[in-house]
Each structure stands twice: as C-alpha cells, then as structure tokens.
Design an enzyme around this catalytic site. Sequence first.
Site, PDB file in Angstrom:
ATOM      1  N   GLU A  96       2.525 -10.121   0.185  1.00  0.00           N
ATOM      2  CA  GLU A  96       2.623  -8.653   0.078  1.00  0.00           C
ATOM      3  C   GLU A  96       4.334  -8.467   0.401  1.00  0.00           C
ATOM      4  O   GLU A  96       4.840  -9.285   0.930  1.00  0.00           O
ATOM      5  CB  GLU A  96       1.746  -7.929   1.168  1.00  0.00           C
ATOM      6  N   HIS A 146       1.860  -8.600  -3.918  1.00  0.00           N
ATOM      7  CA  HIS A 146       0.499  -7.682  -3.491  1.00  0.00           C
ATOM      8  C   HIS A 146       1.485  -6.434  -3.375  1.00  0.00           C
ATOM      9  O   HIS A 146       1.884  -6.089  -2.172  1.00  0.00           O
ATOM     10  CB  HIS A 146      -0.155  -8.238  -2.185  1.00  0.00           C
ATOM     11  N   ASP A 151       0.864  -1.226   0.120  1.00  0.00           N
ATOM     12  CA  ASP A 151      -0.036  -0.062  -0.161  1.00  0.00           C
ATOM     13  C   ASP A 151       0.871   1.247  -0.020  1.00  0.00           C
ATOM     14  O   ASP A 151       2.117   1.148   0.126  1.00  0.00           O
ATOM     15  CB  ASP A 151      -0.978  -0.034   1.184  1.00  0.00           C
ATOM     16  N   ASP A 207       1.298 -17.229  -4.833  1.00  0.00           N
ATOM     17  CA  ASP A 207       1.779 -16.365  -5.713  1.00  0.00           C
ATOM     18  C   ASP A 207       0.691 -15.544  -6.474  1.00  0.00           C
ATOM     19  O   ASP A 207       0.691 -15.495  -7.775  1.00  0.00           O
ATOM     20  CB  ASP A 207       3.125 -16.691  -6.604  1.00  0.00           C
TER      21      ASP A 207
HETATM   22  O1  G3I Z   1      -0.441 -11.308  18.355  1.00  0.00           O
HETATM   23  C1  G3I Z   1      -0.990 -12.650  17.765  1.00  0.00           C
HETATM   24  C2  G3I Z   1      -0.231 -13.694  18.383  1.00  0.00           C
HETATM   25  O2  G3I Z   1      -0.379 -13.861  19.760  1.00  0.00           O
HETATM   26  C3  G3I Z   1      -0.784 -14.819  17.552  1.00  0.00           C
HETATM   27  O3  G3I Z   1       0.199 -16.078  17.939  1.00  0.00           O
HETATM   28  C4  G3I Z   1      -0.519 -14.769  16.182  1.00  0.00           C
HETATM   29  C5  G3I Z   1      -1.008 -16.139  15.443  1.00  0.00           C
HETATM   30  O4  G3I Z   1      -1.279 -15.825  13.998  1.00  0.00           O
HETATM   31  O5  G3I Z   1      -1.409 -13.842  15.716  1.00  0.00           O
HETATM   32  C6  G3I Z   1      -0.767 -12.632  15.997  1.00  0.00           C
HETATM   33  O6  G3I Z   1      -1.405 -11.459  15.834  1.00  0.00           O
HETATM   34  C7  G3I Z   1      -1.099 -11.200  14.328  1.00  0.00           C
HETATM   35  C8  G3I Z   1      -0.521  -9.573  14.376  1.00  0.00           C
HETATM   36  O7  G3I Z   1      -0.133  -9.537  12.893  1.00  0.00           O
HETATM   37  C9  G3I Z   1       0.799  -9.788  15.052  1.00  0.00           C
HETATM   38  O8  G3I Z   1       1.712 -10.518  14.577  1.00  0.00           O
HETATM   39  C10 G3I Z   1      -2.537 -11.125  13.683  1.00  0.00           C
HETATM   40  O9  G3I Z   1      -3.008 -12.601  13.794  1.00  0.00           O
HETATM   41  C11 G3I Z   1      -2.128 -10.591  12.335  1.00  0.00           C
HETATM   42  O10 G3I Z   1      -3.539 -10.670  11.496  1.00  0.00           O
HETATM   43  C12 G3I Z   1      -1.491  -9.382  12.309  1.00  0.00           C
HETATM   44  O11 G3I Z   1      -0.911  -9.114  10.870  1.00  0.00           O
HETATM   45  C13 G3I Z   1      -0.530  -7.878  10.581  1.00  0.00           C
HETATM   46  C14 G3I Z   1      -1.485  -7.426   9.462  1.00  0.00           C
HETATM   47  O12 G3I Z   1      -0.750  -6.060   8.963  1.00  0.00           O
HETATM   48  C15 G3I Z   1      -2.998  -7.121   9.547  1.00  0.00           C
HETATM   49  O13 G3I Z   1      -3.281  -6.164  10.681  1.00  0.00           O
HETATM   50  C16 G3I Z   1       0.958  -8.007  10.334  1.00  0.00           C
HETATM   51  O14 G3I Z   1       1.577  -8.118  11.413  1.00  0.00           O
HETATM   52  C17 G3I Z   1       1.534  -6.510   9.654  1.00  0.00           C
HETATM   53  O15 G3I Z   1       2.661  -6.803   9.086  1.00  0.00           O
HETATM   54  C18 G3I Z   1       0.483  -6.123   8.473  1.00  0.00           C
HETATM   55  O16 G3I Z   1       0.872  -5.041   8.003  1.00  0.00           O
HETATM   56  C19 G3I Z   1       0.325  -4.308   6.882  1.00  0.00           C
HETATM   57  C20 G3I Z   1      -0.257  -3.048   7.228  1.00  0.00           C
HETATM   58  O17 G3I Z   1      -1.221  -3.281   8.164  1.00  0.00           O
HETATM   59  C21 G3I Z   1      -0.557  -2.349   6.009  1.00  0.00           C
HETATM   60  N1  G3I Z   1       0.425  -2.293   5.211  1.00  0.00           N
HETATM   61  C22 G3I Z   1       0.900  -3.364   4.887  1.00  0.00           C
HETATM   62  C23 G3I Z   1       1.427  -4.311   5.882  1.00  0.00           C
HETATM   63  C24 G3I Z   1       1.726  -5.597   5.489  1.00  0.00           C
HETATM   64  O18 G3I Z   1       0.730  -6.482   5.205  1.00  0.00           O
HETATM   65  O1  9MR Z   2      -3.768  -3.553  -0.017  1.00  0.00           O
HETATM   66  C1  9MR Z   2      -3.909  -3.668   1.481  1.00  0.00           C
HETATM   67  C2  9MR Z   2      -2.719  -4.364   2.153  1.00  0.00           C
HETATM   68  O2  9MR Z   2      -1.622  -3.217   1.979  1.00  0.00           O
HETATM   69  C3  9MR Z   2      -2.829  -4.686   3.594  1.00  0.00           C
HETATM   70  O3  9MR Z   2      -1.833  -5.501   4.018  1.00  0.00           O
HETATM   71  C4  9MR Z   2      -4.107  -5.538   3.784  1.00  0.00           C
HETATM   72  C5  9MR Z   2      -4.320  -5.849   5.163  1.00  0.00           C
HETATM   73  O4  9MR Z   2      -4.757  -4.455   6.007  1.00  0.00           O
HETATM   74  O5  9MR Z   2      -5.211  -4.877   3.033  1.00  0.00           O
HETATM   75  C6  9MR Z   2      -5.136  -4.602   1.707  1.00  0.00           C
HETATM   76  O6  9MR Z   2      -6.086  -4.102   1.121  1.00  0.00           O
HETATM   77  C7  9MR Z   2      -7.254  -4.778   1.048  1.00  0.00           C
HETATM   78  C8  9MR Z   2      -8.371  -4.484   2.152  1.00  0.00           C
HETATM   79  O7  9MR Z   2      -7.995  -4.943   3.335  1.00  0.00           O
HETATM   80  C9  9MR Z   2      -9.435  -5.311   1.700  1.00  0.00           C
HETATM   81  N1  9MR Z   2     -10.041  -5.055   0.252  1.00  0.00           N
HETATM   82  C10 9MR Z   2      -8.881  -5.595  -0.698  1.00  0.00           C
HETATM   83  C11 9MR Z   2      -7.654  -4.627  -0.304  1.00  0.00           C
HETATM   84  C12 9MR Z   2      -6.738  -5.217  -1.488  1.00  0.00           C
HETATM   85  O8  9MR Z   2      -6.967  -4.939  -2.811  1.00  0.00           O
END
Ligand code: G3I
Ligand code: 9MR
Length: 590
Positions: A569, A518, A197, A560
Amino acid sequence: MQLKIRLLKEIKSVLVYVLLLAPWACKAPEVDKDLPFHESIRLNQIGFYPDQQKIAVVVDSENAKDYIIWDIDKRAIVFEGELTEGVTRTLSGRTSRIADFSKFSQSGNYVFLLRGVGKSHPFQIRADVNQELGIASLKAFYYQRAGMEMEEAYAGIWARPLGHPDEEVMIHPSATSPGRNSGDLIASPKGWYDAGDYNKYVVNSGITVGTLLSLFEDHPDYFENLDLNIPESGDQVPDLLDEVRWNLDWMLTMQDPADGGVYHKLTTAKFEGMVAPHLAVSQRYVVAKSTTATFDFAAVMAQASRVYKAYFPEESVTYLKAAEKAWNWAKKNPDVLYRQNEMNDTYDPDVVTGTYGDGSAEDERIWAASELFVTTHNLSYWDELAGADQTYKLPSWNQVAWLGYYTLLRHQENISLLPKEWMSTLEINLISAARSQLEGLGNTGFRSPMETNPGNFIWGSNAVASNQGILLLYAYRQTKEQVFLSGALHNLDYILGRNATGYSYITGFGSKTPLHPHHRLAESRPDLPPLPGYIVGGPNPGQQDGCNYPSSFADESYTDETCSYASNEIAINWNAPFAYLANSLEALQK
Ligand code: G3I
Ligand code: 9MR
C-alpha cells in the site's frame, strides 16, 4: 641499424596500442549489448552523488570477481574493480559481497557489469541526483488531494474529476456534542486521502504534516523556490507550504468549535471498493474525538502557526488559537483513547476502517507541549516537559515524542531558557540512537542500518528505513560526522534497490518498481502507469493481507500485488519521511 631500431620502436608502440585498445574494442559490444541484466546485482537504481559512497551488492554468484563501470553515453569502461573478499549473509542466508566504487566520481549515466554474470539496472552519478525524486515525493501529496479536480496542467495523464467534496459529512453517534447531533451534517472539505483508501485520519495526518513542516523548517532556503507544479505554484508562498496548507485547512474543520476536541477521523463505515474517487460516494462520517488526535492536532497547529507566520499572518493566529483550544481539551480528557470495537458495541453504524488506535497519549502530549513551547515560549508548556521521558524513540504514527524533541533541538538557540542539562540529554540520546543504528551495519547482507534488526520489518517498514534516515541526518547536522550522512545514504540506497527484493520501492523511480500498489487512485485507472513518487509500505513478515508472498523471510516479505495492503500500500505518513530523506539530502548537497 638506425632504421632497425626505429622499426622495432614502431612495432613496439603499435603493439602497446593494440594491447591497450584491444580489450576495449572487443569488450564494448559484450558490455553494452550482450550481457543480460542479472538479478544478483543490487544497487540504487537512481544513482549516487559524485563525492559520496557508491556500493553495489552481489548476492550468490560465488565465482564472480571482476566488475566494471560502463559509461552508457561514451560507450567506454570508466572504472574497474573486484568484489570484496568478505562474505556476509542476507536474512534468508544468501551470500553477499560488495563492490565499492566510491572512488569513481565522474558524473554520467552508467551500468555496473559483473564479468561472467551480467549487468545491473542503469544508474546515474550526478550532483543533484535525487532532485526529481524529491520533487515527485512531494508532488504525490497533490495527487492525494481530496475535494479537487486534478487538472491536466498539473496532473498530466493522471487528470481526474473531483471526488469527495466532503461538504456533507455526517456526525456519527459517537461524535455528538451540544449543537452537533447524530445525523447532522458538517462541511469538512479538502485534506489528503490517507493512503490506498479514501479516508482522512487526524492521527496520521498529524505526523505527516509535522514531518513535512520540519523538512521546511530544516531547509527553508531550499524550498523557497522549489517548484512542484501545483495550482498554487507561482504565488508568494513556497509550494511545499501551499501543499501542506491543503491538509491544514481540512484539519481545522475536524475540531469541534464547541469544546476544542478533535474528531479521530473522517471515514466511510466500510472501505470503498477499488473505484475512482468521484465514484466512491458512500456516506462519510466524523467519528469520536480522541486524546491522541487532539494532541497531534495541537502540535501540528502550533508548528504551523510558527512556520506560516511570514506568509499568512492571519492564519498563523488562527492556527495558534486552534492549537491552544485543542491542548486544553486534551489536558481535560487525557484518556479518551480511540477504541473502535467498543465504539461499535455502542453505536451504529459500525465503523471498520483504519483505526490508528494507540495505547497511550503520552508521546502525543510531549509533541504538543514541545511545539507549543517553541511557538509561544510560554513556560507552562516547559513544565509539561520537565519530567517527561527523554529516551529516543523512532517516530511512527503511534510514537511522536521525538517530532517534538527534534523541534526543540532545531530551535535550541531560541529557547535558551530551558535547562542546559535537559537539552544536552536530548542531544546525547539522539546521537547515541543514531550510532546504534549503525552498529552491525557492515555485517548485514545489503549494508544498511535498516537491516541491522529484523524487527524493523513491520507494516510500513519503508517508513522505518526513512525515519532512521531522518535520525541519522539530524545526528549529522549536530556533529558533522560523515558516518551519519553515510548511514542515511545507505538507507536511501536500500529503499531504491540495494535490498533483498531488488525493487526500488518508489513508484515510477527506478527500473524495477511497484506496478500494482494497493492504491485506489492508481488501481481505478488500470490503463495508466501507477501514480509516481509514492513509497510502498515494503517488506512485512506479518503478511496480514493473506496474499501470496514469495518468501517468509522478513526482508523478502513483499509482493507487488494490489491485494497486498500489508506490503504494497502507499500512505501519506510513509511518503513524508521518505520525502524528508530525499529532499534533505538534496538540500545538504547544495
Ligand atoms: O505494536 C506492535 C509491536 O509491539 C510489534 O512489535 C509489531 C510487530 O509486527 O506490531 C506492532 O503493531 C502493529 C501496528 O501496526 C503498529 O506498528 C500491528 O502489528 C500492525 O498490524 C499495525 O499495522 C497498521 C495497519 O494500519 C493496521 O492497523 C499500520 O501501522 C498502519 O500504517 C496501517 O494504516 C492503514 C490505515 O489503518 C488505513 N489506511 C491505510 C493505512 C496504511 O496501510
Ligand atoms: O484498502 C484497505 C487498506 O487501505 C487498509 O490498510 C487495509 C487494512 O485496514 O484494509 C484494506 O481494505 C481491505 C479490508 O481490510 C478487507 N477487505 C479487502 C479490503 C481491500 O480491498
């Protein structure tokens, strides 16, 4: 009689000659051309250092036994061996046997060939085998730059118009303060796009910059002349520091000058579509301050003040002032955690982009105090650390204590005023954590620390593998024990192809690599290969994106596909530890 003996001797030597040469002569075409690539052979698709371990894993293929290493240039067999007898199981229950050809150390271009089965992807053996990879993993940050036109001279076919100048970013109602009202506009240019993003998040920028500056501090000589071919290349500053400065400049603008607090993120209200940066023009906002963002900012600025002092003395002072101001705000506001849902209940517009929400700011406090202490030697920061939790926690965006502790260990000679016992507890905890990463490694299907615990497969699992690699490299540097270096290399091998999916998880590096990450920058140019040098998130059985995955097993939960933001991503906080691993290994070989 004489003649007979001579003739017999000659026949014998011709026979020996024929016997010796025949297998070579008739195997050559078989090896080189006829045998197809076979998925069952998994190895590092980039290659190996001459004097380090070299392992291939063979899954299933129960009857296969003999393998050879074929030199592609010399068209010759250069090594022969047998798979080990010992069979282990992968997480999905497939059998796995290994070929260990570590003894073979000749530099060159090779392919691994399993008799009766097929051949591997090609690989190299070379003293600087990870150099291009290391450079590309850092160059990736240049491609992530917001607010800059990518010129062909640096970006090649990935040249693009400037997007996201961020000269008119709106104060979201959650972020008002005296002098900054809701709807006011501020300039907050530069910085790196977070990931696939286009938003910019301080928490994630924090661990990214901290990891990259630590890479520099651990290997300053290696980076002094490393050329990334970025617009600043050729100035008096190492390219790595020039690149990081692009993001530091942005981070500085995220601090409210009135009180020192730091906005959690700069974002659109909703994620933009899969379009090029200059076409993604929705209004961007700075959103609510948070304690975690502010401590992370303090840590990064304190470290930057130290690292840039020799290159930019004025900025160094600015960085330290910013760090101290942030520290004071966070100490006064210890519980301002970012809660997006609550925020959306109170303010409009709702913001639904990445949260980087965290239940505790304690580890961020430890990181900031450590960096501030090493930079200033002010004992009030030590007081903050004296009673802190010292147990080892693998770094991630929501767990940053050990970024600070790595720094204390790195600078232990200069901070001899800290109690010896407290410091040696850190060291003991680090080394025993590294040892436990290696426990059970020999029983895993693909022989990597990463696989010793299925719990390692979370969103961004490839960053777990990379951060484990960093831990192992720190343990190696402290102890000089080969097992730790070897462990770090095992995880690198894992990332580059010796794994359950057979992918090298780095775009553009390897024979089977992600083609549909992604990544808006990449997806908006479907006519081009994906931008190179990016590590994708990797296997994640959470499969939160709802895409079609080929398997539900932890280490096979990867697809992929562009839709797969939970496994495919890219993100700056994943590239940074990977860049650390690849570049630090290169520096250590030098
Ligand atoms: O904290 C729990 C842990 O206790 C458990 O064991 C584990 C099992 O899956 O989950 C942990 O929580 C996770 C959390 O990350 C911390 O690692 C959540 O399930 C998981 O959904 C969460 O994912 C994050 C994701 O955003 C959704 O919020 C990723 O770490 C994080 O790297 C990712 O970051 C995104 C940004 O929001 C937006 N930009 C892109 C970026 C990369 O995808
Ligand atoms: O593109 C977004 C990505 O950077 C984030 O990690 C992800 C989870 O927050 O969300 C992606 O955006 C999606 C949104 O959450 C749901 N609708 C589809 C989007 C991707 O095209």
